[in-house]
Design a protein around this motif. Structure first.
Motif, PDB file in Angstrom:
ATOM      1  N   VAL A  82      -4.415 -26.279  73.599  1.00 21.43           N
ATOM      2  CA  VAL A  82      -4.872 -27.592  73.145  1.00 21.43           C
ATOM      3  C   VAL A  82      -4.874 -28.589  74.309  1.00 21.43           C
ATOM      4  O   VAL A  82      -5.812 -29.375  74.470  1.00 21.43           O
ATOM      5  N   ALA A  83      -3.826 -28.547  75.129  1.00 19.48           N
ATOM      6  CA  ALA A  83      -3.747 -29.459  76.292  1.00 19.48           C
ATOM      7  C   ALA A  83      -4.973 -29.303  77.187  1.00 19.48           C
ATOM      8  O   ALA A  83      -5.566 -30.285  77.639  1.00 19.48           O
ATOM      9  N   ARG A  84      -5.367 -28.067  77.418  1.00 13.68           N
ATOM     10  CA  ARG A  84      -6.506 -27.801  78.318  1.00 13.68           C
ATOM     11  C   ARG A  84      -7.832 -28.274  77.712  1.00 13.68           C
ATOM     12  O   ARG A  84      -8.819 -28.436  78.423  1.00 13.68           O
ATOM     13  N   ASN A  85      -7.853 -28.456  76.392  1.00 12.06           N
ATOM     14  CA  ASN A  85      -9.081 -28.861  75.701  1.00 12.06           C
ATOM     15  C   ASN A  85      -8.928 -30.221  75.024  1.00 12.06           C
ATOM     16  O   ASN A  85      -9.507 -30.472  73.979  1.00 12.06           O
ATOM     17  N   CYS A  86      -8.160 -31.092  75.674  1.00 11.39           N
ATOM     18  CA  CYS A  86      -7.819 -32.361  75.057  1.00 11.39           C
ATOM     19  C   CYS A  86      -8.750 -33.472  75.557  1.00 11.39           C
ATOM     20  O   CYS A  86      -8.918 -33.670  76.748  1.00 11.39           O
ATOM     21  N   ARG A  87      -9.340 -34.187  74.600  1.00  7.80           N
ATOM     22  CA  ARG A  87     -10.241 -35.303  74.934  1.00  7.80           C
ATOM     23  C   ARG A  87      -9.479 -36.635  75.003  1.00  7.80           C
ATOM     24  O   ARG A  87      -9.807 -37.531  75.769  1.00  7.80           O
ATOM     25  N   ALA A  88      -8.474 -36.743  74.150  1.00  5.15           N
ATOM     26  CA  ALA A  88      -7.602 -37.929  74.143  1.00  5.15           C
ATOM     27  C   ALA A  88      -6.263 -37.531  73.554  1.00  5.15           C
ATOM     28  O   ALA A  88      -6.204 -36.687  72.661  1.00  5.15           O
ATOM     29  N   VAL A  89      -5.199 -38.144  74.065  1.00  7.15           N
ATOM     30  CA  VAL A  89      -3.862 -37.856  73.538  1.00  7.15           C
ATOM     31  C   VAL A  89      -3.071 -39.157  73.490  1.00  7.15           C
ATOM     32  O   VAL A  89      -3.170 -39.990  74.394  1.00  7.15           O
ATOM     33  N   CYS A  90      -2.314 -39.332  72.412  1.00  3.71           N
ATOM     34  CA  CYS A  90      -1.422 -40.478  72.276  1.00  3.71           C
ATOM     35  C   CYS A  90       0.011 -39.958  72.179  1.00  3.71           C
ATOM     36  O   CYS A  90       0.290 -39.050  71.387  1.00  3.71           O
TER      37      CYS A  90
END
Length: 297
Positions: free
Chosen positions: A114-122
């Protein structure tokens, strides 16, 4: 999980135990839920950990009811709870239980993907109170693509933060979200208490090379600082049911609007309208109106 770009709420998964009963809460799930209302729930993901208990089953049930996708490995610790008491104006105070599942989020291969395919993270400071989850959050942030929007919603709670955690998080984010009370604490902690609110924000924005700094001041409005520009919005007057989750709805809708290419001032206006609406509803995850949802397009 390889084919999507996710919008991720990363950190604590817990139940707010309110006077009228318990409700699923935690900033990451709230953020992902509200962002997901704008970008499609399949693209939004709450990432945390759950225990091997009845409350974990109830968590999954509630996430499914809200249509929220999740990645929450089971760990041998209790699922998180928070005792919430509301004052006469609906403002919450929190008693957050320690050494629970979300303190021990493992950095497994699914979370890595998921980290490698993350567009935005909060993410916030609370979920970094224990070294296990702190290291998972750091590894996650360090693996995200270069164009990932990384929002540090500082969310200072009780005594569950330190200068070191805040500095490390500021170095890893490109947007800081903070409220006026937290800004005073940070000013004291970092040694610039004499500056006024705006100058503190400009200083932090420049020092940590941030793309944006979002400052919320409760009923006194909110600001978004970007290099060379500032947006201000007044807080609408509404009949408040409770304010639980209102800040997360602000962040989720602001993030979704920015990802949809909206100018900062328009994204800011939408975030203010969404959080005002959430204040009129009970609980952190109400369904937004079609009128509000249309405004992020």
């Amino acid at each position: 999980m390889q084919n999507k770009r996710y919008i991720v709420g990363l950190g604590e998964a817990l139940w707010d135990v309110l006077p009228e009963g318990k409700k699923l809460g935690g900033a990451p799930a709230n953020f992902a839920y509200h962002a997901g209302q704008f970008v499609g729930q399949d693209n939004a993901l709450a990432v945390s950990a759950l225990g091997e208990d009845k409350l974990a089953e109830e968590t999954i049930e509630s996430l499914k009811e809200h249509g929220l996708s999740y990645l929450m490995p089971r760990v041998p610790y209790p699922t998180g709870t928070v005792q919430v008491t509301l004052d006469d104006e609906g403002i919450p105070t929190y008693d957050i239980k320690e050494n629970v599942a979300w303190d021990n989020v493992p950095f497994d291969s699914d979370i890595q993907a998921v980290a490698r395919n993350c567009r935005a993270v909060c993410f916030g400071s609370l979920a970094q109170r224990n070294v296990v989850s702190r290291e998972t959050i750091h590894k996650f942030l360090d693996l995200t693509p270069k164009d990932c929007v990384k929002i540090f919603d500082i969310n200072l709670r009780q005594n569950f933060y330190s200068k070191e955690v805040i500095q490390e998080s500021l170095r890893r984010c490109n947007i800081l979200k903070i409220n006026d009370e937290e800004l005073v604490l940070i000013g004291r902690m970092f040694g610039y208490p004499g500056l006024d609110i705006e100058n503190k924000c400009w200083l932090i924005l420049g020092k940590y090379n941030l793309d944006m700094l979002v400052l919320t001041c409760g009923t006194n409005g909110s600001y978004v600082f970007t290099p060379g520009q500032m947006s201000f919005q007044e807080t609408p007057k509404v009949d408040v049911a409770d304010t639980v989750g209102a800040g997360d709805s602000f962040t989720g809708s602001f993030c979704a609007a920015i990802l949809n290419g909206k100018p900062v001032a328009e994204a800011h206006k939408l975030a203010v309208e969404v959080s005002a609406y959430v204040c009129t509803q009970n609980g952190a995850m109400p369904k937004l109106t079609p009128e509000l949802l249309a405004k992020s397009k």
